[in-house]
Scaffold this motif. Structure first.
Motif, PDB file in Angstrom:
ATOM      1  N   TRP A 129      31.370  30.798  18.978  1.00  0.00           N
ATOM      2  CA  TRP A 129      31.356  29.753  17.952  1.00  0.00           C
ATOM      3  C   TRP A 129      31.837  28.395  18.456  1.00  0.00           C
ATOM      4  O   TRP A 129      31.232  27.371  18.131  1.00  0.00           O
ATOM      5  N   PRO A 130      32.924  28.312  19.254  1.00  0.00           N
ATOM      6  CA  PRO A 130      33.315  26.988  19.776  1.00  0.00           C
ATOM      7  C   PRO A 130      32.219  26.343  20.618  1.00  0.00           C
ATOM      8  O   PRO A 130      31.982  25.131  20.523  1.00  0.00           O
ATOM      9  N   ALA A 131      31.545  27.140  21.455  1.00  0.00           N
ATOM     10  CA  ALA A 131      30.458  26.595  22.271  1.00  0.00           C
ATOM     11  C   ALA A 131      29.316  26.109  21.394  1.00  0.00           C
ATOM     12  O   ALA A 131      28.763  25.024  21.602  1.00  0.00           O
ATOM     13  N   MET A 132      28.967  26.915  20.394  1.00  0.00           N
ATOM     14  CA  MET A 132      27.887  26.531  19.486  1.00  0.00           C
ATOM     15  C   MET A 132      28.238  25.248  18.736  1.00  0.00           C
ATOM     16  O   MET A 132      27.396  24.361  18.557  1.00  0.00           O
ATOM     17  N   GLY A 133      29.489  25.132  18.315  1.00  0.00           N
ATOM     18  CA  GLY A 133      29.927  23.927  17.617  1.00  0.00           C
ATOM     19  C   GLY A 133      29.844  22.696  18.507  1.00  0.00           C
ATOM     20  O   GLY A 133      29.415  21.622  18.069  1.00  0.00           O
ATOM     21  N   ALA A 134      30.235  22.853  19.781  1.00  0.00           N
ATOM     22  CA  ALA A 134      30.156  21.734  20.718  1.00  0.00           C
ATOM     23  C   ALA A 134      28.699  21.333  20.960  1.00  0.00           C
ATOM     24  O   ALA A 134      28.377  20.143  21.013  1.00  0.00           O
ATOM     25  N   GLY A 135      27.826  22.324  21.087  1.00  0.00           N
ATOM     26  CA  GLY A 135      26.405  22.035  21.304  1.00  0.00           C
ATOM     27  C   GLY A 135      25.782  21.315  20.122  1.00  0.00           C
ATOM     28  O   GLY A 135      25.061  20.319  20.297  1.00  0.00           O
ATOM     29  N   ILE A 136      26.069  21.803  18.920  1.00  0.00           N
ATOM     30  CA  ILE A 136      25.511  21.176  17.718  1.00  0.00           C
ATOM     31  C   ILE A 136      26.066  19.766  17.544  1.00  0.00           C
ATOM     32  O   ILE A 136      25.332  18.831  17.201  1.00  0.00           O
ATOM     33  N   ILE A 160      21.301  12.244  18.421  1.00  0.00           N
ATOM     34  CA  ILE A 160      20.280  11.778  17.468  1.00  0.00           C
ATOM     35  C   ILE A 160      20.793  10.573  16.686  1.00  0.00           C
ATOM     36  O   ILE A 160      20.080   9.581  16.506  1.00  0.00           O
ATOM     37  N   MET A 161      22.031  10.651  16.207  1.00  0.00           N
ATOM     38  CA  MET A 161      22.593   9.553  15.413  1.00  0.00           C
ATOM     39  C   MET A 161      22.697   8.267  16.228  1.00  0.00           C
ATOM     40  O   MET A 161      22.323   7.191  15.760  1.00  0.00           O
ATOM     41  N   LEU A 162      23.205   8.384  17.450  1.00  0.00           N
ATOM     42  CA  LEU A 162      23.375   7.189  18.281  1.00  0.00           C
ATOM     43  C   LEU A 162      22.026   6.578  18.639  1.00  0.00           C
ATOM     44  O   LEU A 162      21.887   5.348  18.697  1.00  0.00           O
ATOM     45  N   ARG A 163      21.042   7.422  18.863  1.00  0.00           N
ATOM     46  CA  ARG A 163      19.713   6.903  19.213  1.00  0.00           C
ATOM     47  C   ARG A 163      19.105   6.127  18.050  1.00  0.00           C
ATOM     48  O   ARG A 163      18.435   5.118  18.255  1.00  0.00           O
ATOM     49  N   ARG A 164      19.337   6.590  16.829  1.00  0.00           N
ATOM     50  CA  ARG A 164      18.765   5.924  15.664  1.00  0.00           C
ATOM     51  C   ARG A 164      19.561   4.700  15.256  1.00  0.00           C
ATOM     52  O   ARG A 164      18.995   3.677  14.871  1.00  0.00           O
ATOM     53  N   MET A 165      20.883   4.780  15.341  1.00  0.00           N
ATOM     54  CA  MET A 165      21.724   3.683  14.870  1.00  0.00           C
ATOM     55  C   MET A 165      21.948   2.605  15.931  1.00  0.00           C
ATOM     56  O   MET A 165      22.014   1.422  15.619  1.00  0.00           O
ATOM     57  N   PHE A 166      22.069   3.041  17.200  1.00  0.00           N
ATOM     58  CA  PHE A 166      22.332   2.088  18.286  1.00  0.00           C
ATOM     59  C   PHE A 166      21.384   2.389  19.444  1.00  0.00           C
ATOM     60  O   PHE A 166      21.798   2.953  20.466  1.00  0.00           O
ATOM     61  N   ARG A 180      20.082   0.694  21.756  1.00  0.00           N
ATOM     62  CA  ARG A 180      20.343   0.060  23.051  1.00  0.00           C
ATOM     63  C   ARG A 180      21.566   0.650  23.744  1.00  0.00           C
ATOM     64  O   ARG A 180      21.809   0.397  24.924  1.00  0.00           O
ATOM     65  N   LEU A 181      22.351   1.436  23.032  1.00  0.00           N
ATOM     66  CA  LEU A 181      23.542   2.063  23.603  1.00  0.00           C
ATOM     67  C   LEU A 181      23.118   3.282  24.428  1.00  0.00           C
ATOM     68  O   LEU A 181      22.204   4.000  24.035  1.00  0.00           O
ATOM     69  N   PRO A 182      23.744   3.540  25.589  1.00  0.00           N
ATOM     70  CA  PRO A 182      23.435   4.760  26.354  1.00  0.00           C
ATOM     71  C   PRO A 182      23.979   5.994  25.626  1.00  0.00           C
ATOM     72  O   PRO A 182      25.012   6.563  25.998  1.00  0.00           O
ATOM     73  N   GLY A 183      23.279   6.354  24.554  1.00  0.00           N
ATOM     74  CA  GLY A 183      23.768   7.397  23.658  1.00  0.00           C
ATOM     75  C   GLY A 183      23.952   8.744  24.311  1.00  0.00           C
ATOM     76  O   GLY A 183      24.827   9.525  23.901  1.00  0.00           O
ATOM     77  N   LEU A 184      23.149   9.066  25.341  1.00  0.00           N
ATOM     78  CA  LEU A 184      23.263  10.370  25.985  1.00  0.00           C
ATOM     79  C   LEU A 184      24.642  10.572  26.595  1.00  0.00           C
ATOM     80  O   LEU A 184      25.315  11.568  26.322  1.00  0.00           O
ATOM     81  N   ALA A 192      23.568  21.214  27.598  1.00  0.00           N
ATOM     82  CA  ALA A 192      22.428  21.969  27.076  1.00  0.00           C
ATOM     83  C   ALA A 192      21.770  21.213  25.923  1.00  0.00           C
ATOM     84  O   ALA A 192      20.536  21.153  25.825  1.00  0.00           O
ATOM     85  N   ALA A 193      22.587  20.613  25.061  1.00  0.00           N
ATOM     86  CA  ALA A 193      22.047  19.821  23.953  1.00  0.00           C
ATOM     87  C   ALA A 193      21.266  18.627  24.473  1.00  0.00           C
ATOM     88  O   ALA A 193      20.194  18.285  23.947  1.00  0.00           O
ATOM     89  N   LEU A 194      21.784  18.001  25.524  1.00  0.00           N
ATOM     90  CA  LEU A 194      21.097  16.870  26.125  1.00  0.00           C
ATOM     91  C   LEU A 194      19.708  17.277  26.627  1.00  0.00           C
ATOM     92  O   LEU A 194      18.713  16.587  26.382  1.00  0.00           O
ATOM     93  N   LEU A 195      19.623  18.417  27.310  1.00  0.00           N
ATOM     94  CA  LEU A 195      18.337  18.866  27.836  1.00  0.00           C
ATOM     95  C   LEU A 195      17.392  19.314  26.726  1.00  0.00           C
ATOM     96  O   LEU A 195      16.177  19.119  26.822  1.00  0.00           O
ATOM     97  N   MET A 196      17.928  19.909  25.668  1.00  0.00           N
ATOM     98  CA  MET A 196      17.072  20.304  24.546  1.00  0.00           C
ATOM     99  C   MET A 196      16.484  19.070  23.868  1.00  0.00           C
ATOM    100  O   MET A 196      15.311  19.056  23.474  1.00  0.00           O
ATOM    101  N   MET A 197      17.280  17.999  23.764  1.00  0.00           N
ATOM    102  CA  MET A 197      16.775  16.756  23.203  1.00  0.00           C
ATOM    103  C   MET A 197      15.751  16.130  24.143  1.00  0.00           C
ATOM    104  O   MET A 197      14.731  15.587  23.689  1.00  0.00           O
ATOM    105  N   THR A 198      15.993  16.240  25.432  1.00  0.00           N
ATOM    106  CA  THR A 198      15.037  15.736  26.416  1.00  0.00           C
ATOM    107  C   THR A 198      13.715  16.490  26.311  1.00  0.00           C
ATOM    108  O   THR A 198      12.632  15.893  26.396  1.00  0.00           O
ATOM    109  N   ALA A 199      13.796  17.806  26.129  1.00  0.00           N
ATOM    110  CA  ALA A 199      12.582  18.620  25.993  1.00  0.00           C
ATOM    111  C   ALA A 199      11.798  18.226  24.738  1.00  0.00           C
ATOM    112  O   ALA A 199      10.564  18.143  24.765  1.00  0.00           O
TER     113      ALA A 199
END
Length: 420
Positions: free
Chosen positions: A171-178, A185-191, A193-197, A347-354
């Motif tokens: 559960w801690p790992a899943m929480g960190a991933g989510i 997603i939020m940083l990409r939509r709101m900012f 130009r910010l290096p959100g990744l 892992a979340a970063l790569l899933m978003m990249t995919a």
């Protein structure tokens, strides 16, 4: 055949360097965690991703045929690299990369860069979506913290193994991933130009460290990253090994050429310019040779990082060279900090990249395409996921060219199709 750098240096002013330097630094902040994550997903040491970004990234910008192309390790190679390492070991991958670089040099000298126009777009779209599916599925283990020593390389057995080990999800790992996925997603939509990744991955990793959560990190799984580049050396060369790895080398070369030229075409549309395809193929050859000599991964032009460079104000290849040098400086000065990066966040970063790699905004257009193109896309996608990328590309290109020949014959009135 000449590098774009030679052209863009005419009349280069200090103000242009400032813009390129800021753009290159912005891209480096995106490329840092991404290069590490791609290396890990490929079954390679995390440092290999950074070495590739530095060496190959510098050479692609310095010698390439695009003004704004950014090179380095990309998600498209994960499937190929993982299978080569599993079968021949990491030294086998390095040799295959070296051979692929030599193949690309020959292709560039033969002006094969112009042949990109003959690769059916449906094939490219099909294997891109297929690779995105494979990448996303390969990250499920770290994203939810499943404990499994070694997963099968093939898609269906891997899914079966993950399902069998589902009770070990943490559960801690899943929480960190989510949390990382939502923050990206939020940083990409709101900012945008910010290096959100790197902000998202860094914030979640800092939270994991401060709260002392039992979540895997790069350091806990792979140890501390090295400070600097390794000493260049040649891999073990034998006739038998070269013969074994030749098919893999051709696949790497094909992917490097196709992805780099597609990325350059996207960049052309963004800046209203034109790239030199044969110079770009030559640069990919030198970049892969250089990466292999330093023990790095296969490299190519990266569409997402190239687009980031353009949006950040990059105007010339200097921006890409700065991007590589910034990553090198980080390796020299702050490599231990990368050890704190949480595996679920990567892992979340790569899933978003995919997800971005699959270009979901184009799916409706794919479905509205003629039936033959839809079938070709689905065939390539299915073979990429369930069979082998080599088979997928070979069958897809052959089938696509056969369809193109049939259509040209019909248009010329050479074939008669009876009414039924």
């Amino acid at each position: 055949m000449r590098p774009k750098l030679l052209t863009t240096m005419r009349g280069y002013a200090p103000g242009m360097f400032l813009g390129d330097a800021l753009a290159g630094t912005s891209v480096a902040l995106v490329a840092l965690p991404l290069s590490i994550a791609i290396a890990i997903a490929s079954g390679a040491p995390p440092a290999a991703g950074l070495v590739t970004a530095v060496v190959a990234g510098f050479l692609i910008s310095a010698l390439g045929g695009s003004r704004v192309q950014i090179g380095g390790p990309t998600g498209a190679f994960i499937v190929v690299v993982y299978s080569i390492i599993a079968r021949y070991g990491y030294d086998g991958l390095v040799l295959a990369t070296l051979m692929a670089g030599a193949i690309l040099l020959v292709a560039g000298l033969l002006r094969a860069g112009n042949l990109i126009a003959y690769v059916p777009e449906a094939v490219v779209n099909g294997f891109t979506i297929g690779i995105a599916i494979v990448i996303a599925s390969s990250q499920l283990k770290d994203f939810v913290g499943i404990e499994a020593a070694a997963l099968p390389a093939d898609f269906l057995p891997k899914m079966a193994a993950l399902w069998a080990a589902r009770s070990s999800a943490d559960w801690p790992a899943m929480g960190a991933g989510i949390a990382a996925l939502v923050l990206i997603i939020m940083l990409r939509r709101m900012f945008p130009r910010l290096p959100g990744l790197i902000v998202a991955v860094g914030a979640v990793s800092a939270g994991v460290a401060l709260l002392s959560l039992p979540v895997a990190t790069i350091a806990s799984q792979y140890g501390e990253l090295p400070r600097g580049l390794p000493v260049p050396h040649l891999p073990h060369l034998t006739v038998e090994r070269i013969t074994q790895l030749l098919p893999s080398a051709f696949v790497i070369a094909f992917l490097a050429a196709v992805e780099s030229l597609l990325s350059a075409m996207v960049a052309d549309r963004m800046i209203g310019g034109s790239h030199r395809p044969n110079a770009e193929v030559l640069a990919q050859g030198w970049a892969n040779i250089g990466s292999a000599l330093f023990g790095g991964l296969p490299a190519t032009g990266a569409i997402a990082r190239t687009a980031t460079n353009v949006r950040a104000g990059g105007k010339t290849p200097v921006a890409g060279m700065v991007h590589a040098l910034v990553i090198l400086v980080v390796m020299l000065l702050a490599a231990p900090l990368a050890g704190y990066l949480a595996m679920p966040a990567l892992a979340a970063l790569l899933m978003m990249t995919a997800w971005n790699m699959s270009e979901p905004h184009k799916w409706r257009g794919y479905w509205a395409a003629p039936r033959e193109e839809r079938l070709l896309l689905l065939l390539t996608l299915t073979l990429t996921v369930l069979a082998d990328l080599t088979v997928a590309i070979g069958v897809g290109v052959a089938f696509g060219l056969a369809l193109r020949l049939r259509q040209s014959k019909l248009q010329a009135g050479e074939w008669h199709v009876p009414n039924r």
